[in-house]
Design an enzyme around this catalytic site. Structure first.
Site, mmCIF file in Angstrom:
data_model
loop_
_atom_site.group_PDB
_atom_site.id
_atom_site.type_symbol
_atom_site.label_atom_id
_atom_site.label_comp_id
_atom_site.label_asym_id
_atom_site.label_seq_id
_atom_site.Cartn_x
_atom_site.Cartn_y
_atom_site.Cartn_z
ATOM 1 N N HIS A 165 69.555 22.751 2.764
ATOM 2 C CA HIS A 165 69.035 23.566 3.882
ATOM 3 C C HIS A 165 68.011 22.814 4.730
ATOM 4 O O HIS A 165 67.719 23.213 5.846
ATOM 5 C CB HIS A 165 68.398 24.849 3.344
ATOM 6 C CG HIS A 165 69.418 25.813 2.801
ATOM 7 N ND1 HIS A 165 69.752 26.979 3.438
ATOM 8 C CD2 HIS A 165 70.202 25.759 1.693
ATOM 9 C CE1 HIS A 165 70.679 27.615 2.747
ATOM 10 N NE2 HIS A 165 70.967 26.891 1.678
ATOM 11 N N ASP A 377 62.804 20.341 11.294
ATOM 12 C CA ASP A 377 63.248 21.546 10.600
ATOM 13 C C ASP A 377 64.741 21.430 10.311
ATOM 14 O O ASP A 377 65.485 20.916 11.156
ATOM 15 C CB ASP A 377 63.008 22.773 11.506
ATOM 16 C CG ASP A 377 62.623 23.998 10.711
ATOM 17 O OD1 ASP A 377 63.040 24.091 9.542
ATOM 18 O OD2 ASP A 377 61.908 24.867 11.252
HETATM 19 O O1 F6P Z 1 64.094 25.823 4.526
HETATM 20 C C1 F6P Z 1 64.426 25.803 3.205
HETATM 21 C C2 F6P Z 1 63.697 26.834 2.407
HETATM 22 O O2 F6P Z 1 64.206 26.846 1.111
HETATM 23 C C3 F6P Z 1 63.748 28.203 3.026
HETATM 24 O O3 F6P Z 1 64.737 28.952 2.480
HETATM 25 C C4 F6P Z 1 62.428 28.817 2.716
HETATM 26 O O4 F6P Z 1 61.916 29.447 3.834
HETATM 27 C C5 F6P Z 1 61.581 27.655 2.299
HETATM 28 O O5 F6P Z 1 62.331 26.517 2.351
HETATM 29 C C6 F6P Z 1 61.140 27.772 0.898
HETATM 30 O O6 F6P Z 1 60.029 28.502 0.788
HETATM 31 P P1 F6P Z 1 59.451 28.761 -0.645
HETATM 32 O O7 F6P Z 1 58.789 27.516 -1.083
HETATM 33 O O8 F6P Z 1 58.523 29.882 -0.438
HETATM 34 O O9 F6P Z 1 60.598 29.131 -1.533
#
Ligand code: F6P
Length: 485
Positions: A165, A377
C-alpha cells in the site's frame, strides 16, 4: 467458490480496554482498512490481523462485535515487546520512513528485524491454521513482507499474493536497508506482487536487478515477470480506489448536508481550505502550513477571505519522532494565527482528533479547496474521497505530485511540489481565484476516474491477475473466476 483470505497488520476492528473487564470494540481507521473492508463485507471471507492492543486477546468482545460483519475475523496477538519492535520498530521506524524516501528518519536497530520475522512467522501460522486448499490468500502491506517466506518455510506450495500500500523506493534509497537482500528474497516468495503505481513497480524491479543477481527480470507489456529460484513471479501496478458510491451517497444524506451548511455558516465570507491527515511526517503538514503562511504574506487579498481547516488524526504517538513532529505543527499554527488573525478572523482552524464519518463527509462537502500535499504517499485516499463527496461538481484539489493519486488525478488536480513553498502558495491563490466553470470541468474529470477506478475495480483487477496464476496451477485456483464479479 474460493474464499478470500485477507491478511493485514491491522484488523478493521480496534479492541481497547477501559478497565480490566470493560472492553470496547471500535472501527479501526486508516487507508487500508477503509479500502478493503467494503470488499470483504460484500464478498465475505476471512480477515486475519491484529486488533491493536498488546497482550492476550479476550475472545468474547471481539467475537460479539464482529458477529454481523459479513466475514470471519481471526485475531493475531502481539506481546508488548512485539508491538514495540515489530510495529513501532521495524515497520514504522525502518520501513515506513525508508520507503517514503526519508532515510534520515530511520532507526536501523538490529533487534527489530528479528522481531519482525518472528511476528511474520506468527501470521504465517495463523494463515496455515485457518486456510483451505482453494482459498485466495492475499497478504497486505509493509508490516508483512516476510510472510511469503515464512509460509514457504512451512511447506506451503500454493500460490500467494501480496499488495504493497505504501511506495517502493528507488535503489539508491532502498540500498541503505541492512536486510535488503533478505527482504527482496522474502517478497519473491509470493507469486503475484501488486504495487500502487508504475513508479513503485519500476523502483522494485530496479532493486531486484541490482540486489538479486540470480533473478531475471523479463519485461512484459501487462504483468511483468521475474524468474527466481525456479519460480516465476508476476508483478503489476493496481492503484487502490475507494467505495465511491458509499461516499457519494453519504455526502448527499440530509444529515451531512446540514452539517456542511453549519460549517459554511461559521465562515460566511471565506473560502474554506481543508487538510485531513494522520499525524505523520510523510504528509507534509509543516510544509503545507509554511506555504499557507507564504500565501498570506505574498497575496494580501487572501487575508480574511480564506480559512485553512487542518485536521490531524493522532497516530503512532509513542514514536518520539511523531511527538516532535506534532510540536512543530503546533508551533507553526500558533505562529500563523498569532501573526495574521484579527478580531473576527482566525486563519487556521486546527483540530488534533479524529472526525466522525458524518463530520468528515460534511467537511469534504463544505470546503472549497482540498489541500493534499504529502511529501510522498502510496496513494492518498483523502484526495479521492474529496472528489467522491463533491456531488455538486465543484471544489478544487491541490495535490502533491508525489502522491500515488497524482497518476490518476493529474487531469483535474492542481499538481504541486510540496517542498516548493512558493509554488504551493501561488497555487492556493490560483485555486482561490479559479472560475466556477474551470472548477467544474476539473472536478468532473476527476470524479469520472474515481467513480470508475473504485475499490471494487481495484480488487477485480488484482484477482483477475491472480486468476492468471490459476491457469498455471489449476487445482488450487480452479474456481477463482467465480469469485471475480
Ligand atoms: O498507508 C498504509 C497504511 O497501512 C494505511 O492503511 C494506514 O493509514 C497506515 O498506513 C497505517 O496506520 P497505522 O500505523 O495506524 O496502522
Amino acid at each position: 467458490m474460493n474464499r478470500l483470505i485477507v491478511v493485514s497488520n491491522r484488523l478493521p476492528f480496534a479492541l481497547d480496554s477501559a478497565s480490566e473487564d470493560l472492553w470496547t470494540v471500535t472501527p479501526a481507521t486508516g487507508g487500508l482498512v477503509s479500502a478493503v473492508e467494503p470488499v470483504l463485507r460484500e464478498r465475505g471471507g476471512t480477515w486475519i490481523g491484529w486488533p491493536g492492543i498488546a497482550g492476550k486477546i479476550p475472545k468474547g468482545p471481539l467475537a460479539e462485535a464482529t458477529h454481523d460483519a459479513g466475514y470471519e475475523v481471526v485475531p493475531v496477538a502481539l506481546s508488548g515487546t512485539e508491538r514495540d519492535e515489530f510495529y513501532y520498530g521495524y515497520s514504522n521506524e525502518v520501513i515506513w520512513p525508508l520507503f517514503h524516501d526519508l532515510q534520515n528518519f530511520c532507526n536501523f536497530e538490529p533487534a527489530y528485524w528479528e522481531t519482525y520475522k518472528a511476528v511474520n512467522d506468527r501470521y504465517a501460522d495463523a494463515i496455515v491454521h485457518c486456510s483451505h486448499a482453494d482459498d485466495f490468500i492475499w497478504v497486505h502491506d509493509y508490516h508483512l513482507m516476510y510472510v511469503g517466506q515464512a509460509l514457504r518455510e512451512r511447506g506451503l506450495s500454493a500460490a500467494l499474493t501480496f499488495f504493497l500500500h505504501i511506495p517502493f523506493p528507488p535503489y539508491d534509497i532502498f540500498s541503505k536497508l541492512p536486510q535488503q537482500h533478505r527482504l527482496l528474497r522474502a517478497l519473491l516468495q509470493f507469486d503475484l506482487l501488486g504495487f500502487q503505481t508504475r513508479r513503485d513497480l519500476r523502483n522494485f524491479l530496479g532493486c531486484v536487478r541490482r540486489v538479486m543477481l540470480n533473478a531475471q527480470v523479463v519485461p512484459r507489456r501487462e504483468l511483468q515477470l521475474v524468474r527466481f529460484e525456479k519460480r516465476e513471479i508476476r508483478l503489476g501496478h493496481f492503484p487502490i480506489g475507494i467505495d465511491f458510491e458509499s461516499f457519494e451517497k453519504g455526502a448527499m444524506s440530509p444529515a451531512v448536508a446540514n452539517r456542511a451548511l453549519q460549517l459554511r455558516a461559521n465562515f460566511p465570507d471565506s473560502q474554506l481550505i481543508l487538510g485531513v491527515d494522520r499525524l505523520d511526517y510523510s504528509k507534509g503538514i509543516p510544509e503545507r502550513l509554511r506555504a499557507f503562511r507564504n500565501a498570506l504574506e505574498r497575496h494580501p487579498e487572501l487575508r480574511g477571505r480564506v480559512v485553512l481547516i487542518q485536521v490531524v488524526v493522532p497516530s503512532r504517538v509513542e514514536i518520539p519522532r511523531y511527538n516532535e513532529f506534532k510540536q512543530r505543527i503546533d508551533r507553526l499554527v500558533g505562529d500563523i494565527n498569532g501573526r495574521f488573525s484579527t478580531s473576527d478572523w482566525l486563519p487556521v482552524q486546527y483540530h488534533f482528533r479524529c472526525l466522525d464519518h458524518e463530520d468528515l463527509l460534511a467537511h469534504y462537502r463544505g470546503c472549497d479547496i482540498a489541500f493534499v500535499t504529502p511529501l510522498k504517499d502510496g496513494m492518498n485516499l483523502v484526495a479521492k474521497e474529496y472528489c467522491a463527496c463533491r456531488t455538486d461538481e465543484n471544489g478544487v484539489l491541490i495535490l502533491s505530485q508525489f502522491a500515488g493519486a497524482a497518476e490518476q488525478l493529474k487531469t483535474g488536480a492542481l499538481l504541486v511540489n510540496p517542498y516548493d513553498v512558493e509554488e504551493v502558495a501561488d497555487t492556493i491563490f490560483k485555486a482561490f481565484q479559479m472560475p466556477e466553470s474551470e472548477r467544474t470541468a476539473r472536478m468532473k474529470r476527476m470524479r469520472q476516474v474515481v467513480r470508475k477506478e473504485n475499490v471494487f475495480w481495484w480488487v477485480d483487477s488484482f484477482l483477475t491477475a491472480g486468476s492468471r496464476l490459476a491457469r498455471r496451477s489449476p487445482s488450487r485456483w480452479r474456481n477463482l473466476r467465480i469469485l471475480i464479479m
